[in-house]
Write a protein that holds these residues in place. Structure first.
Motif, PDB file in Angstrom:
ATOM      1  N   GLN A  24     -76.903  20.519  36.903  1.00  9.81           N
ATOM      2  CA  GLN A  24     -75.886  21.120  37.813  1.00  9.81           C
ATOM      3  C   GLN A  24     -74.311  20.944  37.367  1.00  9.81           C
ATOM      4  O   GLN A  24     -74.069  19.799  36.836  1.00  9.81           O
ATOM      5  N   TYR A  30     -74.238  17.433  35.463  1.00 11.44           N
ATOM      6  CA  TYR A  30     -75.440  16.450  35.687  1.00 11.44           C
ATOM      7  C   TYR A  30     -76.427  16.996  35.001  1.00 11.44           C
ATOM      8  O   TYR A  30     -76.863  17.994  35.148  1.00 11.44           O
ATOM      9  N   TYR A  52     -74.526  13.684  32.606  1.00 13.21           N
ATOM     10  CA  TYR A  52     -74.373  12.271  33.584  1.00 13.21           C
ATOM     11  C   TYR A  52     -75.541  12.184  34.218  1.00 13.21           C
ATOM     12  O   TYR A  52     -76.374  13.211  34.376  1.00 13.21           O
ATOM     13  N   ASN A  53     -75.736  10.952  34.659  1.00 11.58           N
ATOM     14  CA  ASN A  53     -76.985  10.604  35.187  1.00 11.58           C
ATOM     15  C   ASN A  53     -77.058  10.583  36.991  1.00 11.58           C
ATOM     16  O   ASN A  53     -77.806  10.447  37.501  1.00 11.58           O
ATOM     17  N   THR A  54     -75.826  11.002  37.409  1.00  9.42           N
ATOM     18  CA  THR A  54     -75.515  11.144  38.679  1.00  9.42           C
ATOM     19  C   THR A  54     -74.813  12.375  39.084  1.00  9.42           C
ATOM     20  O   THR A  54     -74.056  13.013  38.223  1.00  9.42           O
ATOM     21  N   ARG A  55     -75.261  13.227  40.063  1.00  8.76           N
ATOM     22  CA  ARG A  55     -74.840  14.453  40.333  1.00  8.76           C
ATOM     23  C   ARG A  55     -73.314  14.541  40.593  1.00  8.76           C
ATOM     24  O   ARG A  55     -72.658  15.811  40.481  1.00  8.76           O
ATOM     25  N   ASP A  56     -72.527  13.551  40.781  1.00  9.00           N
ATOM     26  CA  ASP A  56     -71.265  13.904  40.979  1.00  9.00           C
ATOM     27  C   ASP A  56     -70.339  13.090  39.791  1.00  9.00           C
ATOM     28  O   ASP A  56     -69.236  13.102  39.835  1.00  9.00           O
ATOM     29  N   CYS A  57     -71.079  12.511  38.779  1.00  5.48           N
ATOM     30  CA  CYS A  57     -70.577  12.152  37.837  1.00  5.48           C
ATOM     31  C   CYS A  57     -69.809  10.832  37.863  1.00  5.48           C
ATOM     32  O   CYS A  57     -68.675  10.279  37.338  1.00  5.48           O
ATOM     33  N   GLN A  78     -83.289  19.391  35.367  1.00  4.77           N
ATOM     34  CA  GLN A  78     -82.412  19.618  36.622  1.00  4.77           C
ATOM     35  C   GLN A  78     -80.927  19.542  35.869  1.00  4.77           C
ATOM     36  O   GLN A  78     -80.923  18.638  35.062  1.00  4.77           O
ATOM     37  N   CYS A  91     -67.897  18.317  35.935  1.00  3.78           N
ATOM     38  CA  CYS A  91     -69.030  17.388  35.839  1.00  3.78           C
ATOM     39  C   CYS A  91     -70.210  18.208  35.427  1.00  3.78           C
ATOM     40  O   CYS A  91     -70.546  19.386  36.187  1.00  3.78           O
ATOM     41  N   ASN A  97     -80.652  15.559  34.632  1.00  5.07           N
ATOM     42  CA  ASN A  97     -81.647  14.554  34.854  1.00  5.07           C
ATOM     43  C   ASN A  97     -81.994  13.617  33.886  1.00  5.07           C
ATOM     44  O   ASN A  97     -81.980  13.967  32.933  1.00  5.07           O
ATOM     45  N   THR A 115     -70.415  20.874  38.485  1.00  9.68           N
ATOM     46  CA  THR A 115     -69.648  20.536  39.842  1.00  9.68           C
ATOM     47  C   THR A 115     -68.392  20.217  39.357  1.00  9.68           C
ATOM     48  O   THR A 115     -67.927  19.992  38.393  1.00  9.68           O
TER      49      THR A 115
END
Length: 183
Positions: free
Chosen positions: A48, A76, A142-147, A46, A74, A78, A50
């Motif tokens: 993304q 992301y 990054y490991n969070t969707r919004d960095c 996954q 950003c 997974n 943003t």
């Protein structure tokens, strides 16, 4: 052998028979019955992009030298996995801004540089030139969707002074696609 040892042995033997039958076992007829099944989860890549913004530049007659603009964003992935970045153009083709005015066939050639994080949840590193529709080096997502509001990737465009001075007065644009691919 006491009752607990016998039960433990029966459980171990039952587990062995489950393994022998591909992780499933059907129950038998009786006052109680039990079966076993294997549970599997496949986690697919996954990724993304943003917080990416347009790059707007203005060149005035009094300006000297070229123009440079950038946007940070950003990426992301997974598990903070690795990815590559490819910067292409809508409809294909080279990095060329086209004039908006009817009949204007001038094009402004520009170069593109990209940067990404070298380690998970890190900031974008040093910029490196990329050619049209060619994958970049590998970066870490990054490991969070919004960095966590800490951008980890960057694109920079540069236009030489000569390209700008030779262009007819007009608004020039090109849509650029940033494609990130897990690696």
């Amino acid at each position: 052998m006491n009752i607990f040892q016998q039960s433990g042995l029966a459980i171990v033997l039952g587990m062995l028979s489950i393994s022998a039958f591909g992780q499933t076992a059907q129950g038998s007829l009786g006052a109680t019955s039990s079966g076993a099944m294997k549970v599997e989860v496949e986690v697919k890549d996954q990724i993304q992009v943003t917080a990416i913004d347009s790059i707007d530049l203005t060149y005035n007659a009094a300006d000297t030298g070229g123009l440079t603009g950038s946007t940070e964003f950003c990426v992301y992935v997974n598990g903070s996995g690795e990815y590559t970045m490819k910067v292409g153009t809508a409809g294909g083709g080279a990095y060329k801004l086209a004039g908006a005015a009817s009949g204007n066939t001038d094009e402004i050639i520009y170069t593109v540089k990209v940067a990404g994080a070298a380690s998970g949840n890190g900031a974008a590193g040093s910029l490196a030139a990329v050619t049209w529709d060619t994958s970049s080096t590998t970066y870490k997502g990054y490991n969070t969707r919004d960095c966590s509001s800490n951008d980890n990737a960057k694109i920079e465009i540069s236009i030489t002074d000569q390209e700008l001075r030779e262009a007819t007065t007009d608004d020039y644009a090109q849509t650029v696609a940033v494609v990130v691919t897990p690696s």
